[in-house]
Scaffold this motif. Structure first.
Motif, mmCIF file in Angstrom:
data_model
loop_
_atom_site.group_PDB
_atom_site.id
_atom_site.type_symbol
_atom_site.label_atom_id
_atom_site.label_comp_id
_atom_site.label_asym_id
_atom_site.label_seq_id
_atom_site.Cartn_x
_atom_site.Cartn_y
_atom_site.Cartn_z
ATOM 1 N N GLN A 125 5.341 -5.215 -12.745
ATOM 2 C CA GLN A 125 5.789 -3.872 -13.092
ATOM 3 C C GLN A 125 5.152 -2.809 -12.211
ATOM 4 O O GLN A 125 5.568 -1.644 -12.241
ATOM 5 N N SER A 126 4.171 -3.200 -11.422
ATOM 6 C CA SER A 126 3.501 -2.250 -10.533
ATOM 7 C C SER A 126 2.793 -3.013 -9.434
ATOM 8 O O SER A 126 2.574 -4.229 -9.534
ATOM 9 N N VAL A 127 2.414 -2.303 -8.387
ATOM 10 C CA VAL A 127 1.644 -2.916 -7.301
ATOM 11 C C VAL A 127 0.267 -3.327 -7.811
ATOM 12 O O VAL A 127 -0.302 -4.319 -7.364
ATOM 13 N N SER A 128 -0.249 -2.582 -8.768
ATOM 14 C CA SER A 128 -1.553 -2.938 -9.349
ATOM 15 C C SER A 128 -1.497 -4.313 -10.015
ATOM 16 O O SER A 128 -2.464 -5.088 -9.944
ATOM 17 N N GLU A 129 -0.370 -4.631 -10.652
ATOM 18 C CA GLU A 129 -0.221 -5.954 -11.265
ATOM 19 C C GLU A 129 -0.233 -7.049 -10.206
ATOM 20 O O GLU A 129 -0.774 -8.135 -10.435
ATOM 21 N N HIS A 139 11.213 4.585 -4.376
ATOM 22 C CA HIS A 139 11.927 4.647 -3.104
ATOM 23 C C HIS A 139 13.406 4.282 -3.240
ATOM 24 O O HIS A 139 14.290 4.949 -2.721
ATOM 25 N N ARG A 140 13.719 3.163 -3.887
ATOM 26 C CA ARG A 140 15.077 2.688 -4.186
ATOM 27 C C ARG A 140 15.858 2.150 -2.981
ATOM 28 O O ARG A 140 16.998 1.713 -3.136
ATOM 29 N N TYR A 179 2.667 -1.169 9.524
ATOM 30 C CA TYR A 179 4.033 -0.853 9.131
ATOM 31 C C TYR A 179 4.019 0.330 8.161
ATOM 32 O O TYR A 179 3.076 0.503 7.385
ATOM 33 N N VAL A 180 5.076 1.123 8.216
ATOM 34 C CA VAL A 180 5.177 2.282 7.330
ATOM 35 C C VAL A 180 6.551 2.288 6.671
ATOM 36 O O VAL A 180 7.539 1.831 7.247
ATOM 37 N N ILE A 181 6.605 2.818 5.465
ATOM 38 C CA ILE A 181 7.867 2.960 4.729
ATOM 39 C C ILE A 181 8.480 4.300 5.085
ATOM 40 O O ILE A 181 7.812 5.336 5.019
ATOM 41 N N GLY A 182 9.755 4.294 5.460
ATOM 42 C CA GLY A 182 10.430 5.536 5.802
ATOM 43 C C GLY A 182 11.701 5.730 5.010
ATOM 44 O O GLY A 182 12.109 4.882 4.216
ATOM 45 N N ASN A 206 0.827 -1.207 0.000
ATOM 46 C CA ASN A 206 0.000 0.000 0.000
ATOM 47 C C ASN A 206 0.863 1.260 0.000
ATOM 48 O O ASN A 206 0.563 2.244 -0.687
ATOM 49 N N GLY A 207 1.945 1.231 0.797
ATOM 50 C CA GLY A 207 2.841 2.378 0.832
ATOM 51 C C GLY A 207 3.518 2.610 -0.506
ATOM 52 O O GLY A 207 3.629 3.747 -0.978
ATOM 53 N N LEU A 208 3.978 1.524 -1.132
ATOM 54 C CA LEU A 208 4.625 1.651 -2.439
ATOM 55 C C LEU A 208 3.646 2.136 -3.509
ATOM 56 O O LEU A 208 4.001 2.942 -4.371
ATOM 57 N N PHE A 209 2.424 1.640 -3.452
ATOM 58 C CA PHE A 209 1.413 2.083 -4.414
ATOM 59 C C PHE A 209 1.215 3.593 -4.315
ATOM 60 O O PHE A 209 1.142 4.299 -5.336
ATOM 61 N N HIS A 210 1.177 4.100 -3.089
ATOM 62 C CA HIS A 210 1.011 5.541 -2.885
ATOM 63 C C HIS A 210 2.211 6.312 -3.436
ATOM 64 O O HIS A 210 2.039 7.317 -4.144
ATOM 65 N N LEU A 211 3.415 5.852 -3.136
ATOM 66 C CA LEU A 211 4.616 6.532 -3.634
ATOM 67 C C LEU A 211 4.692 6.480 -5.153
ATOM 68 O O LEU A 211 4.936 7.507 -5.809
#
Length: 511
Positions: free
Chosen positions: A263-267, A143-144, A160-163, A131-136
Motif C-alpha cells: 500500500q506504500s513504498v514504506s511497506e 503519479h498515475r 533515474y528520475v520520474i517525470g 525513492n521518487g514515488l516515496f517523495h511524491l
C-alpha cells in the motif's frame, strides 16, 4: 504550419527569463510537444501546450504549479519556469524543465544481460523509482502514469528520475488546483497501469503507482508486461539474493487485487527488511492439517490416488477448505510462475472456479500423499478443454464467435449472470440496452477458460515447488501428467528427485 517547423525556422524562443535556442524535437503526445533548447552552455527541455482546450490547459498549469509547491528531489524531474509565448497566430503555455539524456524506454530492456549486471541495473532502477514515488506520495501526489517513457536518466547524478506529472492526482486537501477530473476522463495507460485504473473509476491510491512500479521493473528485466495470473520467472535457485528479493517484490506489486499489493513504498521497505532477516516459519502445522484433509477425504489413499468421482472430489475440496487456510498454499501452472492460492469453488457439474478467476473443467483430481514425509504432499487439477464463452452483446443477444484452433485461452467478463466481451468494459463503463453502468469489481468479474488440456498443481508454502526459483522441473512434471492423463511412476520419481533439495530450511532439516 507545424510547431516543430515554426521553431526550426524561428531558431530562438523569447521568454520572461531570457532567450532560448532551438535544438530539436524530443517528442509529442496528447497535444503536448517537447523540444530541446539551449541557453548558453546549458540544455533544457521545453514543453508546449496550445492554449485551446480549458481542461488540458488547467491540468498543464497544475502539473507545474502543484509540483512547484513541494521540495525538489533527485529522483523527480525538475521544472524551472512556467510561461506564455506567442508563435505566429497561436498562443502557447510552456514549462521549462531540466534536460535529461534519455528515457528508460529508449534504453530498452535488459532481458539479455548477464545475471550479475541485470541484478545490479534492475536494483538501481528499483531504488530510484521507489525513492521518487516515496517523495511524491509523502507530498500527496499520485503519479498515475509510471511507464518507461516517463522515467528519465540523469547523467549528472547517474540516477533515474520520474517525470511527466501531466495526469498526476494532486490531493484536494494539499493543493488548490485548476483542473477537476471528469468521470469520463481516462487517467491511465494500458500497458503499465493497474487494472482498477482502466476498468473502473475508483478512488486514486498509492497502490496504483505501486502496481506500475512492478510492471516497469518486470518489463525492464524481461522485455514484457504482464496482465493476468502467471508471471514468468526472473530468477532461479542460483541467482543473487538481490534478484530473488526483487522478484518477490515485483510479484506482490503486480497483484490484480489492490488490497493484496503493497500500500506504500514504506511497506516495500519493511518487506525488504523481513526478507533480509533470517526467519523461521512453523510450516508443520499446515503440513499436518493438509495431510489430515487428504486422509479424511480419501481414507483408502496409499501414495497416489486419482479420481473423477464428484462426491470424493467435492468432499476433498470441502475438507480442505474447512481444515486449511488457502493463504498457506501456492499453485503453479504449466507456464511456470508461482502464485498465491486463493481457493476453489464449485460451479456446476465438473466446472469449478479456480483462484477467483479461472473457470476450469475438471477431468480428474490427482492427489499424492507421502506416508512418512507430509511436506511431499500435493494435489493436481487435471483439466479437459472448456467450451469457449458464449457472449452476449449490449442488447442481450448471443454473439456469434469464431475461435482460432491455435487459441489456448478464452477471456470474458461475467456480469448479471451472462458473459460479455471484456473489451466492452475497458473504458470503465458498460452500456446495456441504452443504460450506462459503472464497471466495478463486485458486478463485473474477469473470467478465463482453458480451451485445451491443462493442469495446475497446489502445494503448501515452504515446500520445494513453492520455494524453487527454477520452475522447469514442475513445468515438465505437469506436461508429462497432461500427456499421460495420470501421474506415472517414472514422472513422479523424476519430479521428486529434481525438487528434493529445494525445500525451505525449516523443512530441509528433516529431509
Amino acid at each position: 504550419m507545424s510547431l516543430n517547423k515554426t521553431l526550426k525556422d524561428q531558431r530562438i524562443l523569447e521568454t520572461n527569463i531570457g532567450t532560448f535556442e532551438y535544438v530539436k524535437s524530443l517528442g509529442e503526445g496528447g497535444n503536448i510537444f517537447v523540444f530541446r533548447f539551449k541557453k548558453g552552455s546549458m540544455d533544457f527541455a521545453i514543453k508546449f501546450l496550445k492554449q485551446k482546450e480549458e481542461s488540458k490547459l488547467n491540468r498543464f498549469k497544475d502539473e507545474y504549479f502543484c509540483a512547484a509547491q513541494i521540495p525538489s528531489h533527485k529522483n523527480v524531474a525538475r521544472s524551472y519556469h512556467y510561461d506564455n509565448v506567442t508563435l505566429g497566430d497561436d498562443d502557447f503555455c510552456i514549462i521549462i524543465m531540466k534536460y535529461y539524456d534519455g528515457t528508460l524506454k529508449s534504453e530498452g530492456s535488459i532481458a539479455e544481460f548477464e545475471e550479475k549486471d541485470k541484478t545490479c541495473k534492475a536494483w538501481e532502477l528499483f531504488k530510484c523509482i521507489a525513492n521518487g514515488l516515496f517523495h511524491l506520495h509523502t507530498n500527496h501526489i499520485i503519479h498515475r502514469d509510471i511507464k518507461p517513457e516517463n522515467v528519465f536518466f540523469d547523467s549528472d547524478s547517474k540516477e533515474y528520475v520520474i517525470g511527466d506529472l501531466g495526469i498526476a492526482h494532486f490531493s484536494d486537501d494539499k493543493f488548490e488546483r485548476e483542473s477537476k477530473t471528469k468521470p469520463a476522463e481516462r487517467m491511465a495507460n494500458f500497458g503499465f497501469s493497474a487494472p482498477e485504473q482502466i476498468n473502473s473509476k475508483g478512488s486514486v491510491a498509492a497502490s496504483c503507482d505501486i502496481y506500475s512500479l512492478g510492471q516497469v521493473l518486470y518489463w525492464y528485466l524481461t522485455g514484457n508486461t504482464i496482465r493476468g495470473l502467471n508471471m514468468s520467472p526472473i530468477s532461479n535457485s542460483n541467482s543473487p539474493d538481490e534478484l530473488k528479493h526483487l522478484e518477490l517484490i515485483i510479484k506482490k506489486c503486480l497483484a490484480n487485487e489492490p488490497s493484496k499489493r503493497f500500500q506504500s513504498v514504506s511497506e516495500i521497505s519493511e518487506y525488504l527488511k523481513e526478507l533480509k532477516t533470517p526467519q523461521r516459519h512453523d510450516y508443520w502445522s499446515v503440513l499436518h492439517s493438509f495431510d489430515d484433509s487428504i486422509r479424511r477425504s480419501m481414507p483408502k489413499i496409499k501414495g497416489y490416488l486419482e479420481t473423477s468421482d464428484a462426491q470424493i472430489i467435492n468432499r476433498f475440496f470441502n475438507n480442505f477448505q474447512e481444515t486449511c487456510n488457502a493463504d498457506d498454499f501456492w499453485y503453479m501452472s504449466m507456464e511456470g510462475g508461482d502464485n498465491t492460492f486463493t481457493g476453489i469453488k464449485y460451479i456446476s457439474d465438473t466446472n469449478y472456479l479456480f483462484c477467483g478467476m479461472t473457470e476450469v473443467n475438471l477431468s480428474k483430481l490427482l492427489v499424492y500423499r507421502d506416508y512418512h514425509y507430509p511436506y511431499k504432499n500435493f494435489f493436481i487439477l487435471l483439466l479437459e478443454p472448456s467450451s469457449p464463452f458464449e457472449l452476449f452483446d449490449d442488447k442481450g443477444n448471443a454473439v456469434e464467435r469464431e475461435i482460432s484452433s491455435e487459441c489456448k485461452l478464452d477471456y470474458a467478463t461475467l456480469w448479471n449472470d451472462r458473459y460479455i466481451d471484456s473489451n466492452e468494459t475497458d473504458n470503465g463503463y458498460y452500456e446495456f440496452q441504452g443504460e450506462v453502468l459503472e464497471v466495478n469489481r463486485e458486478s463485473f468479474k474477469d473470467r478465463i477458460r482453458h480451451i485445451e488440456k491443462y493442469a495446475y498443481i497446489v502445494v503448501p508454502k515452504g515446500t520445494a515447488t513453492a520455494c524453487m526459483m527454477d520452475r522447469t522441473p514442475t513445468e515438465r512434471f505437469l506436461e508429462r501428467v497432461v500427456k499421460a492423463g495420470a501421474i506415472e511412476e517414472d514422472s513422479l520419481k523424476i519430479y521428486m528427485d529434481e525438487t528434493r533439495s529445494h525445500h525451505s530450511a525449516e523443512i530441509a532439516m528433516y529431509n
